[in-house]
Structure formats: structure tokens, C-alpha cells
Write a protein that holds these residues in place. Sequence first.
Motif, PDB file in Angstrom:
ATOM      1  N   LEU A  66     -93.574 -26.461 -52.909  1.00  0.00           N
ATOM      2  CA  LEU A  66     -92.467 -26.419 -53.853  1.00  0.00           C
ATOM      3  C   LEU A  66     -91.203 -26.982 -53.210  1.00  0.00           C
ATOM      4  O   LEU A  66     -90.962 -26.799 -52.017  1.00  0.00           O
ATOM      5  CB  LEU A  66     -92.204 -24.981 -54.309  1.00  0.00           C
ATOM      6  N   THR A  67     -90.399 -27.632 -54.029  1.00  0.00           N
ATOM      7  CA  THR A  67     -89.113 -28.109 -53.531  1.00  0.00           C
ATOM      8  C   THR A  67     -88.142 -26.938 -53.479  1.00  0.00           C
ATOM      9  O   THR A  67     -88.413 -25.845 -53.984  1.00  0.00           O
ATOM     10  CB  THR A  67     -88.549 -29.201 -54.462  1.00  0.00           C
ATOM     11  N   ARG A  68     -87.004 -27.182 -52.867  1.00  0.00           N
ATOM     12  CA  ARG A  68     -85.964 -26.141 -52.766  1.00  0.00           C
ATOM     13  C   ARG A  68     -85.518 -25.679 -54.148  1.00  0.00           C
ATOM     14  O   ARG A  68     -85.382 -24.492 -54.400  1.00  0.00           O
ATOM     15  CB  ARG A  68     -84.799 -26.701 -51.955  1.00  0.00           C
ATOM     16  N   GLU A  69     -85.318 -26.626 -55.059  1.00  0.00           N
ATOM     17  CA  GLU A  69     -84.876 -26.285 -56.415  1.00  0.00           C
ATOM     18  C   GLU A  69     -85.937 -25.473 -57.157  1.00  0.00           C
ATOM     19  O   GLU A  69     -85.620 -24.563 -57.919  1.00  0.00           O
ATOM     20  CB  GLU A  69     -84.523 -27.556 -57.200  1.00  0.00           C
ATOM     21  N   GLN A  70     -87.211 -25.811 -56.950  1.00  0.00           N
ATOM     22  CA  GLN A  70     -88.286 -25.063 -57.592  1.00  0.00           C
ATOM     23  C   GLN A  70     -88.363 -23.639 -57.050  1.00  0.00           C
ATOM     24  O   GLN A  70     -88.611 -22.703 -57.794  1.00  0.00           O
ATOM     25  CB  GLN A  70     -89.629 -25.773 -57.382  1.00  0.00           C
ATOM     26  N   ARG A  71     -88.137 -23.467 -55.747  1.00  0.00           N
ATOM     27  CA  ARG A  71     -88.121 -22.119 -55.172  1.00  0.00           C
ATOM     28  C   ARG A  71     -86.977 -21.293 -55.746  1.00  0.00           C
ATOM     29  O   ARG A  71     -87.151 -20.128 -56.077  1.00  0.00           O
ATOM     30  CB  ARG A  71     -87.993 -22.185 -53.653  1.00  0.00           C
ATOM     31  N   ILE A  72     -85.815 -21.911 -55.856  1.00  0.00           N
ATOM     32  CA  ILE A  72     -84.653 -21.204 -56.414  1.00  0.00           C
ATOM     33  C   ILE A  72     -84.917 -20.837 -57.866  1.00  0.00           C
ATOM     34  O   ILE A  72     -84.626 -19.716 -58.300  1.00  0.00           O
ATOM     35  CB  ILE A  72     -83.383 -22.067 -56.275  1.00  0.00           C
ATOM     36  N   TRP A 118     -89.825  -9.187 -51.561  1.00  0.00           N
ATOM     37  CA  TRP A 118     -90.366 -10.536 -51.511  1.00  0.00           C
ATOM     38  C   TRP A 118     -89.292 -11.551 -51.905  1.00  0.00           C
ATOM     39  O   TRP A 118     -89.201 -12.628 -51.312  1.00  0.00           O
ATOM     40  CB  TRP A 118     -91.584 -10.651 -52.422  1.00  0.00           C
ATOM     41  N   LEU A 119     -88.452 -11.195 -52.893  1.00  0.00           N
ATOM     42  CA  LEU A 119     -87.362 -12.092 -53.291  1.00  0.00           C
ATOM     43  C   LEU A 119     -86.376 -12.291 -52.145  1.00  0.00           C
ATOM     44  O   LEU A 119     -85.876 -13.396 -51.919  1.00  0.00           O
ATOM     45  CB  LEU A 119     -86.644 -11.546 -54.528  1.00  0.00           C
ATOM     46  N   VAL A 120     -86.088 -11.219 -51.395  1.00  0.00           N
ATOM     47  CA  VAL A 120     -85.194 -11.332 -50.236  1.00  0.00           C
ATOM     48  C   VAL A 120     -85.844 -12.212 -49.173  1.00  0.00           C
ATOM     49  O   VAL A 120     -85.179 -13.047 -48.547  1.00  0.00           O
ATOM     50  CB  VAL A 120     -84.853  -9.933 -49.674  1.00  0.00           C
ATOM     51  N   ARG A 121     -87.135 -12.064 -48.976  1.00  0.00           N
ATOM     52  CA  ARG A 121     -87.851 -12.900 -48.021  1.00  0.00           C
ATOM     53  C   ARG A 121     -87.778 -14.368 -48.413  1.00  0.00           C
ATOM     54  O   ARG A 121     -87.604 -15.252 -47.571  1.00  0.00           O
ATOM     55  CB  ARG A 121     -89.310 -12.462 -47.928  1.00  0.00           C
ATOM     56  N   GLU A 122     -87.920 -14.648 -49.693  1.00  0.00           N
ATOM     57  CA  GLU A 122     -87.812 -16.032 -50.174  1.00  0.00           C
ATOM     58  C   GLU A 122     -86.406 -16.583 -49.941  1.00  0.00           C
ATOM     59  O   GLU A 122     -86.244 -17.746 -49.606  1.00  0.00           O
ATOM     60  CB  GLU A 122     -88.160 -16.106 -51.664  1.00  0.00           C
ATOM     61  N   ALA A 123     -85.402 -15.735 -50.136  1.00  0.00           N
ATOM     62  CA  ALA A 123     -84.027 -16.177 -49.877  1.00  0.00           C
ATOM     63  C   ALA A 123     -83.863 -16.513 -48.401  1.00  0.00           C
ATOM     64  O   ALA A 123     -83.223 -17.505 -48.040  1.00  0.00           O
ATOM     65  CB  ALA A 123     -83.041 -15.089 -50.291  1.00  0.00           C
ATOM     66  N   ARG A 124     -84.432 -15.704 -47.535  1.00  0.00           N
ATOM     67  CA  ARG A 124     -84.369 -15.963 -46.089  1.00  0.00           C
ATOM     68  C   ARG A 124     -85.095 -17.265 -45.759  1.00  0.00           C
ATOM     69  O   ARG A 124     -84.637 -18.040 -44.923  1.00  0.00           O
ATOM     70  CB  ARG A 124     -84.981 -14.787 -45.328  1.00  0.00           C
ATOM     71  N   ALA A 125     -86.217 -17.516 -46.436  1.00  0.00           N
ATOM     72  CA  ALA A 125     -86.962 -18.757 -46.215  1.00  0.00           C
ATOM     73  C   ALA A 125     -86.160 -19.976 -46.668  1.00  0.00           C
ATOM     74  O   ALA A 125     -86.358 -21.078 -46.155  1.00  0.00           O
ATOM     75  CB  ALA A 125     -88.303 -18.704 -46.942  1.00  0.00           C
ATOM     76  N   LEU A 126     -85.252 -19.783 -47.618  1.00  0.00           N
ATOM     77  CA  LEU A 126     -84.388 -20.867 -48.071  1.00  0.00           C
ATOM     78  C   LEU A 126     -83.227 -21.110 -47.106  1.00  0.00           C
ATOM     79  O   LEU A 126     -82.439 -22.027 -47.310  1.00  0.00           O
ATOM     80  CB  LEU A 126     -83.843 -20.571 -49.469  1.00  0.00           C
ATOM     81  N   LEU A 132     -76.070 -12.276 -45.355  1.00  0.00           N
ATOM     82  CA  LEU A 132     -76.407 -12.322 -46.777  1.00  0.00           C
ATOM     83  C   LEU A 132     -77.691 -11.541 -47.047  1.00  0.00           C
ATOM     84  O   LEU A 132     -77.762 -10.763 -48.006  1.00  0.00           O
ATOM     85  CB  LEU A 132     -76.560 -13.772 -47.243  1.00  0.00           C
ATOM     86  N   THR A 133     -78.686 -11.738 -46.202  1.00  0.00           N
ATOM     87  CA  THR A 133     -79.930 -10.983 -46.395  1.00  0.00           C
ATOM     88  C   THR A 133     -79.710  -9.497 -46.156  1.00  0.00           C
ATOM     89  O   THR A 133     -80.375  -8.675 -46.794  1.00  0.00           O
ATOM     90  CB  THR A 133     -81.054 -11.517 -45.485  1.00  0.00           C
ATOM     91  N   ALA A 134     -78.777  -9.140 -45.285  1.00  0.00           N
ATOM     92  CA  ALA A 134     -78.461  -7.720 -45.084  1.00  0.00           C
ATOM     93  C   ALA A 134     -77.859  -7.118 -46.354  1.00  0.00           C
ATOM     94  O   ALA A 134     -78.213  -5.992 -46.750  1.00  0.00           O
ATOM     95  CB  ALA A 134     -77.501  -7.553 -43.905  1.00  0.00           C
ATOM     96  N   ARG A 135     -76.972  -7.836 -47.006  1.00  0.00           N
ATOM     97  CA  ARG A 135     -76.408  -7.354 -48.290  1.00  0.00           C
ATOM     98  C   ARG A 135     -77.489  -7.244 -49.361  1.00  0.00           C
ATOM     99  O   ARG A 135     -77.511  -6.294 -50.133  1.00  0.00           O
ATOM    100  CB  ARG A 135     -75.298  -8.284 -48.776  1.00  0.00           C
ATOM    101  N   MET A 136     -78.374  -8.229 -49.376  1.00  0.00           N
ATOM    102  CA  MET A 136     -79.464  -8.198 -50.351  1.00  0.00           C
ATOM    103  C   MET A 136     -80.392  -7.011 -50.089  1.00  0.00           C
ATOM    104  O   MET A 136     -80.804  -6.316 -51.023  1.00  0.00           O
ATOM    105  CB  MET A 136     -80.239  -9.524 -50.316  1.00  0.00           C
ATOM    106  N   ARG A 171     -77.080 -17.587 -54.958  1.00  0.00           N
ATOM    107  CA  ARG A 171     -76.574 -18.764 -55.658  1.00  0.00           C
ATOM    108  C   ARG A 171     -75.170 -19.136 -55.163  1.00  0.00           C
ATOM    109  O   ARG A 171     -74.868 -20.301 -54.936  1.00  0.00           O
ATOM    110  CB  ARG A 171     -76.585 -18.501 -57.163  1.00  0.00           C
ATOM    111  N   ARG A 172     -74.302 -18.129 -54.973  1.00  0.00           N
ATOM    112  CA  ARG A 172     -72.956 -18.407 -54.456  1.00  0.00           C
ATOM    113  C   ARG A 172     -73.021 -19.031 -53.067  1.00  0.00           C
ATOM    114  O   ARG A 172     -72.281 -19.963 -52.763  1.00  0.00           O
ATOM    115  CB  ARG A 172     -72.137 -17.118 -54.401  1.00  0.00           C
ATOM    116  N   TRP A 173     -73.898 -18.496 -52.213  1.00  0.00           N
ATOM    117  CA  TRP A 173     -74.024 -19.043 -50.868  1.00  0.00           C
ATOM    118  C   TRP A 173     -74.573 -20.465 -50.923  1.00  0.00           C
ATOM    119  O   TRP A 173     -74.087 -21.344 -50.202  1.00  0.00           O
ATOM    120  CB  TRP A 173     -74.930 -18.146 -50.021  1.00  0.00           C
ATOM    121  N   LEU A 174     -75.581 -20.696 -51.780  1.00  0.00           N
ATOM    122  CA  LEU A 174     -76.148 -22.039 -51.890  1.00  0.00           C
ATOM    123  C   LEU A 174     -75.149 -23.057 -52.415  1.00  0.00           C
ATOM    124  O   LEU A 174     -75.153 -24.228 -52.001  1.00  0.00           O
ATOM    125  CB  LEU A 174     -77.390 -22.012 -52.787  1.00  0.00           C
ATOM    126  N   ASP A 175     -74.283 -22.631 -53.334  1.00  0.00           N
ATOM    127  CA  ASP A 175     -73.278 -23.550 -53.880  1.00  0.00           C
ATOM    128  C   ASP A 175     -72.268 -23.989 -52.814  1.00  0.00           C
ATOM    129  O   ASP A 175     -71.692 -25.063 -52.916  1.00  0.00           O
ATOM    130  CB  ASP A 175     -72.551 -22.905 -55.061  1.00  0.00           C
TER     131      ASP A 175
END
Length: 180
Positions: A66-72, A118-126, A132-136, A171-175
Motif C-alpha cells: 500500500l502507498t502512504r496515502e492508502q495506509r492513511i 493496531w491503529l497506533v502501530r500503523e501510525a508509528r509505521a507511517l 505523538l504515539t505516546a499521546r495516541m 493528520r495534523r502531524w502529517l500535514d
Amino acid sequence: MAMSDDDILAPRRSRSGNRSRATSSGAEARGPIIDQEGREIRPETLEQGFREFRFEFGQGHPFGNLTREQRIARIEAIAKLLDVAFVVPGTNIRYGIDGLIGLIPVVGDIITTAISLWLVREARALGAPWYLTARMLGNVAVDSVVGIVPFAGDAFDVMFRANMRNVRLLRRWLDKQPRI
């Protein structure tokens, strides 16, 4: 009474061991094999099709390419399903399957917490940083701990929406990140 493969592929024999009169001449007595459009299928092409038909297990990872956009987009879709997928009729209150699954004592909370982690793990993989992951993880922890309380915790799940908060943080961090 279920039929074995041999009964399907070979003509039936009578109880006395002799072939029945309808199938005494072998394969010709069965008649041609006809497909759904009414065309005759030759037996050799049918056997060749069965040899070529097979499942390929273990060929690559289903989510690996998957591309980065598809993961998001996948993270956002799962978060919406968990937190805001449905509307209470006649109101503006949105809820997701997190609130529904959470109604199952203990097991439901474990399942929804695992999906949230798992969603937090995916964010870390991105590439999300540790703070940020600590807040999540904090959002997931609050949602999980309060969600254990029967009914009141489920109402809290509906209002707190930890997964949507986490997607918003991501999303804020990615922007703010430069495009590569």
C-alpha cells in the motif's frame, strides 16, 4: 445422504454389484457435459481446468504494497467505523462499532482496544514520532480503562471517540511534514 466424489465421477452400481441398466455403457451413458450457456464441454478440457485451478497461499502480504496515502485512508476508514459510523435516529449523536462491541463485557473492550492499538502501530509505521504515539496511546488507555465500566463506559466510548482523536492528531502531524 451425502455423495462421495467417486459417486459423482463414476456411474452408480446397483446393490447386487452390477451396473444399473442406465449406466451399462460407461461414460457415454452419462451424456455430454453442458455449461450454463448450453455449450458442450469436452472432458479433457474439464480435467485440464481442474489441474490449473489452485489457491496460492503465502504469496506476499495483503497489506504490504500500500502507498502512504492508502495506509492513511485505511486508518481513517477504520477509525470512522469504530467511532462515528452510525447515527442514532432522530438525533445528531454518532456512534460506531466500538460502542456496540464494548457492550460485550470484557471481551468487547479487549477487541476494540486491540484494534485501537493496531491503529497506533500503523501510525508509528507511517513515521509518527514518539511523543505523538505516546499521546495516541494515552487516548487508547483512557478509552480502555473507562470503557471497562458497564454501560457508563460504553456511553463514554461514544462521546470520547479515541480513534477519531488519534486520526486527527496523526493528520495534523502529517500535514506539517514536507511532501517527498
